[in-house]
Design a protein around this motif. Structure first.
Motif, PDB file in Angstrom:
ATOM      1  N   TYR A 337       0.896  -1.385  -0.096  1.00  9.74           N
ATOM      2  CA  TYR A 337       0.092  -0.038  -0.151  1.00  9.74           C
ATOM      3  C   TYR A 337       0.716   1.366   0.011  1.00  9.74           C
ATOM      4  N   VAL A 338       2.060   1.162   0.707  1.00 10.97           N
ATOM      5  CA  VAL A 338       2.686   2.328   0.715  1.00 10.97           C
ATOM      6  C   VAL A 338       3.633   2.790  -0.661  1.00 10.97           C
ATOM      7  N   PRO A 342       1.112   3.181  -5.485  1.00  9.59           N
ATOM      8  CA  PRO A 342       1.415   4.459  -6.287  1.00  9.59           C
ATOM      9  C   PRO A 342       2.398   4.195  -7.304  1.00  9.59           C
ATOM     10  N   PHE A 343       3.042   3.192  -7.254  1.00 10.38           N
ATOM     11  CA  PHE A 343       4.044   2.858  -8.490  1.00 10.38           C
ATOM     12  C   PHE A 343       3.135   2.279  -9.558  1.00 10.38           C
ATOM     13  N   LEU A 344       2.506   1.488  -9.327  1.00  6.79           N
ATOM     14  CA  LEU A 344       1.595   0.779 -10.435  1.00  6.79           C
ATOM     15  C   LEU A 344       0.613   1.862 -11.011  1.00  6.79           C
ATOM     16  N   LYS A 349       0.316   2.291 -15.055  1.00  6.69           N
ATOM     17  CA  LYS A 349      -1.172   2.606 -15.526  1.00  6.69           C
ATOM     18  C   LYS A 349      -2.059   1.654 -15.170  1.00  6.69           C
ATOM     19  N   ILE A 350      -1.894   1.111 -13.822  1.00  6.35           N
ATOM     20  CA  ILE A 350      -2.903   0.301 -13.317  1.00  6.35           C
ATOM     21  C   ILE A 350      -3.702   1.032 -12.218  1.00  6.35           C
ATOM     22  N   GLN A 351      -4.674   1.449 -12.030  1.00  5.69           N
ATOM     23  CA  GLN A 351      -5.557   2.134 -10.815  1.00  5.69           C
ATOM     24  C   GLN A 351      -6.222   1.057 -10.236  1.00  5.69           C
ATOM     25  N   ASP A 352      -5.889   0.919  -9.025  1.00  4.82           N
ATOM     26  CA  ASP A 352      -6.396  -0.053  -7.952  1.00  4.82           C
ATOM     27  C   ASP A 352      -7.119   0.301  -6.979  1.00  4.82           C
ATOM     28  N   GLY A 355      -6.800  -1.712  -3.676  1.00  3.83           N
ATOM     29  CA  GLY A 355      -5.605  -2.312  -3.499  1.00  3.83           C
ATOM     30  C   GLY A 355      -5.577  -3.694  -3.437  1.00  3.83           C
ATOM     31  N   ILE A 356      -6.208  -4.243  -4.504  1.00  8.03           N
ATOM     32  CA  ILE A 356      -6.384  -5.702  -4.247  1.00  8.03           C
ATOM     33  C   ILE A 356      -5.167  -6.543  -4.736  1.00  8.03           C
ATOM     34  N   HIS A 357      -3.911  -5.640  -5.342  1.00  8.40           N
ATOM     35  CA  HIS A 357      -2.658  -6.239  -5.604  1.00  8.40           C
ATOM     36  C   HIS A 357      -2.167  -6.478  -4.384  1.00  8.40           C
ATOM     37  N   ASN A 358      -2.453  -5.673  -3.113  1.00  3.80           N
ATOM     38  CA  ASN A 358      -1.722  -6.056  -1.959  1.00  3.80           C
ATOM     39  C   ASN A 358      -2.566  -6.848  -1.296  1.00  3.80           C
ATOM     40  N   LEU A 359      -3.769  -7.116  -1.233  1.00  3.79           N
ATOM     41  CA  LEU A 359      -4.451  -7.860  -0.492  1.00  3.79           C
ATOM     42  C   LEU A 359      -4.966  -9.227  -1.158  1.00  3.79           C
ATOM     43  N   HIS A 360      -4.752  -9.389  -2.357  1.00  2.30           N
ATOM     44  CA  HIS A 360      -5.206 -10.498  -3.073  1.00  2.30           C
ATOM     45  C   HIS A 360      -4.109 -11.169  -3.937  1.00  2.30           C
ATOM     46  N   ALA A 361      -3.528 -10.322  -4.837  1.00  2.40           N
ATOM     47  CA  ALA A 361      -2.920 -10.661  -5.724  1.00  2.40           C
ATOM     48  C   ALA A 361      -1.408 -11.074  -5.310  1.00  2.40           C
ATOM     49  N   MET A 362      -0.710 -10.474  -4.684  1.00  4.09           N
ATOM     50  CA  MET A 362       0.432 -10.782  -3.843  1.00  4.09           C
ATOM     51  C   MET A 362       0.416 -11.905  -3.004  1.00  4.09           C
TER      52      MET A 362
END
Lengths: 491, 491, 491
Positions: A337-338, A342-344, A349-352, A355-362
């Motif tokens: 999240y930190v 923001p980098f994505l 060009k990924i607006q999340d 923050g599912i990248h941090n909660l589910h994907a990774m």
């Protein structure tokens, strides 16, 4: 006079006339047509299985009624059901003016998805070849909820930026992709994935991120003042967080093996989640000015431990192994999240939104890796011979399988989930870019006004006061109207 | 000076001096007297049944502890319990200034009603003639929750317009009527009604509507500015909606037969509810300007499928049959909100705050009809012989019953529920019209101030600002004070 | 110009520069160090027990999978889990600006506490002497939740006045004390306490009150404007109240004996709670001007019946006995809020934010007394011989115990709980007075700003309007700023 109330704000010029969010024809049409299709397909294909059919009275023979699978799994099913509808639904109410859309559209697509999932998963997994019917019981309904979870995860990335019609399309394709992916992973590759780290979270996470990438909105930050929370919307979101957190042990144990399998899956998940909470609080405080805690982290990263322990939940992961997984996940997810979100957004060009990248994907990916390692390390000593066979289902055509090979299969399965997620997301994203789905203009994103009759809170009066006061002070830049009024010509 | 705060608003003349909402004597008196009566009656009549008595250790013989009825029914009981207290309670928080009354009075009358229901239902159904005691176990407590549900449904029609003392009277009579009606329907007519479409929803719905007709307030629209929702009160109401929706399968399966009966009742309810969601969203969008969704429909009509599948839930309704019932109910219930509720208010003098006609009365009636048809169509082929006997309880004095006759009995039972609802409602409504119950004046309707200490939100300051500003502009008509101040002379 | 917004309010002089609430180092350090300690200790000590180990497949012999303890206790465990995280968490959201802290810190310390409790309780109760490992299954996790409940009760007295680091210290010591106290009461004294009236509520209540006494803040009333509720924060708190109320029967029956024990514990608790609701409403109305109901009583005192029936829940208390206990508790607890809490604050220097004295300490003590009397009155006639042995565990070294002696033991156990609560609280309170824990200044009490990133609600603008208006009117006394701005120099 100094104050003039009810003054229309259309002079703000916030209207994007190229977009039309009127879904009066498309949404009813899609809902009714699909529901009729469901009725026909259910009529042709779906029947009760032997444990839910009235013939049970004769066919159960010496079994006690309490040994009906219903009593093994129904309490867990209900917990999973709460996670899907209240957990995911309320977790998405955190936006200040998109709570209706968060909990409401979650409700719509979950209710649709479970019906389609019963069919899709049934064709692959519960088809009775003697009469061509899908026979359903409580386990099918748990699996349908699981399947829908993948689509709801994807919704998290798109929250506030898509129309309900787009979400129904996303769900139709998402469930279809899931069913194929699940069949390949569970039946063909013979990987184990009781809590769905790979099948649900890795797939769902990357599916949503890929769609978000396809639907990138370069000018979205213009309406970013709605992309935050309010005090009470954050409290609502905690309802979602806590029901997800509390019932995650039921999620990971719901379809695990009877007896020790369910028992152990619950223990591993419980411990992993407990550890995650501590590292999430630690990292959240560490990375904020003045050491203050951030509700975004507390609402989301505390759940990552449940995701990451999904695949290995029914394995002999050991209690301290679960704690280690949870510890790492809290750190990883909060750092996500930190730094990563923001980098994505900036560079990928990924607006999340959620923050599912941090909660589910990774964490899902990590869970797949943990599962592969734990499977490869399994042994008769740790599991007992019969325990090993039960846990990894080394039966029939797989009766000669050994743990190390199983570990390889698990790793392969993880790749399948990734490919289906990213590939499927790109395809479905392309479909969703068609200009026919009633998606909102950038200015209407994160705003319930687009799709809901929103009650006139008295609070609405405030911005006008502010507006007028500011006008007097010639200080237009700082105006933060509470809710935009929509230009009437746009409808 | 331009602004003068804390200015009393009694110049608005909103006080109706003929009504006194002070319940400082009546509410405590009624609560304490009735609770003492409960203690005495429980002392005389209520005992543990053999599965909850310590003698179980000796009397269970060869049964395993897990075959105690507690383990068959307790998870479902808890789900039903959540529906009664959180489901109904939060569904009624949707009004902008009546959330305390919605969830609070629901709590009060449910807690009272379950005690009285244990007695009333016990005398009719669980009396041990050998010692004159009522023997209670988990199933009695589920039935008590069911019984109270009928009264809570009736409360929905009256929400915001009655005093807590009136609600206790409504509950006392309601539970009594319910117990008699249930005995006639289940024991004498021998109808089946696992989910209570007839016994609970038809009865409760028409009971509330008849009372509302008796208590008609012709000038109520004067305070209609409080009869709407706020943004956050709508989100609170979604908590109620979702817990009702998720746990309805437990409601309909809670007292169904062990084994396949509970299993099938859950499946039918789950599917019916899923279909209802889609048609509710479709119709809600179709009948609104610009296709926007209406929270009133989403909060209520999505539940109608659970009501309508109640009677037939444990029958072999088939999965697609359940979808069809749910499909029709979503349409019917949403149309009810759009067309029938305004018609009832205008032409029939029935003011139905929550729209229970659309959520309970109509779908309940439909459920009775579906049950009668499904029962009449039952056969040995579909159920197996033993399954048919189990499902319809064709035993003892009813061992010669056949499905077609059973269908007729079901239809008769529906009439009984209707008669008890309407007739009982008129009688109880007459009692509630007595001027001794502390009900609010029209101006105090839908306002928690009447019966609750309401915290002083800072928001209260807003209307005063507005008020003063408007005063300056001589634009008195548009004043919408956030909360009325009450004239101090009225107390 | 008349209005100048965004004007800093630091001229109010609300800053106490002697206190620093920055926990950026201390909170992360404590969380990470303790979590690593947990991992190491779990690695050394904690293993699956025979019902959650994969060896179950071989070791279960003739048992059916459904007889795994998981199926007896998991539904109850989940209900208890909901009480701990949602029940306690949301009950503490009632303050207008401390909802984040209420639900968030509850989450943190519960997640930490359950891990430490598994170890502490394991060393005393589940140590396998053959290999020196603690073997855990579902019952251990219920007990861990119970143990944490004691600390969360203590948090209730301190809500808004302590830092999260202090809470972690409170939990570390609290769990340790609890484990010792529980061992003495259950194992050494051989008292029965299924619902924890003594072990959990008496201990937790007096533990919190003693700490609060040690941390007395004489000037706290200066910030008392934040020590109240808002309309919506009261509705949030009702979520907590209802989930505690509904699931209390599961709490008291979770670790009761299989079969009739759990069944009876549920019945007794259900009835006691129902009676409490009626007398709470009665007393709340009776002691308020105009007979209006007070949300503080409804949120808290309605639960006292569940506390007081804890010890006796699995005994043959009889249904009417349960009603009597509940009746008295509603009266006692509400009177406590009206008379005792103000007395304690004024004359005893005990500031009790949530009123745990009325909800836990007093009812817990009463529950211990009820338990002692009920135990002393037990007989073979009422319980059957085998039932008596089962219920009171008159086995092995206690096989010659008789009910009257057991009653004495129960009374002794109550004294132990009291001593541990008060003594432990004083000791831990002394530790918490050290100036190193980052606790808030009086002015920052009950304010989430101290430890949380709080979103900028538009509502914040109101006080400034008010402020400016008032400034004009020279009417400074009536200013009630919505949220204090914090002096930037203090950080």
């Amino acid at each position: 006079t100094i104050f003039t109330f009810q003054r229309p704000l259309n002079s703000f010029g916030m209207c994007d006339r190229t977009k039309n969010t009127n879904i009066r024809l498309s949404l009813p049409a899609v809902c009714v047509v699909w529901e009729i299709a469901m009725i026909i397909l259910f009529g042709v294909f779906i029947r009760y299985n032997w444990e839910s059919d009235a013939h049970w009275a004769e066919s159960k023979h010496n079994l006690s009624d309490i040994e009906n699978d219903f009593y093994y799994r129904y309490p867990s099913f209900q917990d999973v059901h709460v996670m899907i509808f209240v957990g995911f639904g309320f977790l998405m109410t955190f936006l200040k003016r998109y709570s209706f859309g968060g909990v409401g559209f979650n409700f719509l697509i979950a209710a649709f998805g479970i019906q389609w999932a019963l069919l899709m998963q049934g064709w692959f997994g519960s088809l009775d070849y003697s009469d061509g019917k899908i026979k359903v019981g409580v386990e099918n309904f748990i699996n349908a909820d699981f399947c829908v979870a993948g689509c709801l995860i994807a919704y998290g990335a798109l929250l506030g930026k898509v129309s309900p019609v787009q979400l129904l399309v996303l769900t139709l394709f998402g469930v279809t992709l899931y069913a194929v992916e699940e069949h390949i992973i569970i039946k063909i590759i013979h990987a184990r994935d009781a809590g769905g780290s790979m099948v649900i979270h890795t797939f769902g996470g990357y599916y949503g991120l890929a769609i978000s990438w396809m639907l990138y909105r370069p000018n979205l930050d213009q309406s970013s003042r709605l992309q935050g929370s309010k005090y009470h919307s954050d409290v609502f979101a905690m309802i979602g967080t806590l029901f997800l957190w509390m019932f995650w042990p039921s999620f990971n144990s719901a379809i695990a093996g009877h007896g020790d399998g369910q028992h152990r899956a619950f223990i591993n998940t419980y411990l992993s989640l407990a550890a995650t909470v501590l590292t999430t609080f630690a990292l959240s405080s560490l990375f904020q000015k003045h050491g203050k805690l951030d509700m975004v982290h507390i609402q989301n990263s505390t759940l990552a431990g449940g995701v990451a322990v999904g695949t290995a939940a029914e394995f002999m992961l050991t209690p301290y192994g679960s704690l280690i997984v949870g510890f790492c996940c809290g750190v990883l997810s909060t750092l996500g999240y930190v730094f990563i979100t923001p980098f994505l957004e900036k560079h990928m060009k990924i607006q999340d939104t959620c923050g599912i990248h941090n909660l589910h994907a990774m964490p899902g990916f990590l869970g797949g890796v943990v599962g592969a390692i734990t499977a490869a390390a399994a042994s008769d000593t740790v599991y007992s011979h019969e325990g090993l066979v039960n846990t990894f289902d080394f039966k029939d055509e797989f009766k000669d399988m050994v743990p190390t090979v199983q570990g390889g299969h698990q790793a392969g399965a993880l790749c399948v989930a990734l490919i289906f997620g990213i590939g499927g997301g790109i395809l479905v994203g392309a479909v969703l870019r068609l200009p026919i789905w009633g998606d909102p203009a950038d200015d209407n994103c994160f705003d319930d006004e687009a799709y809901w009759e929103v009650p006139d809170d008295e609070e609405n009066i405030i911005p006008n006061i502010q507006y007028n006061n500011h006008m007097q002070n010639k200080d237009v830049e700082t105006i933060k109207p509470h809710r935009r009024k929509r230009c009437s010509r746009c409808f």
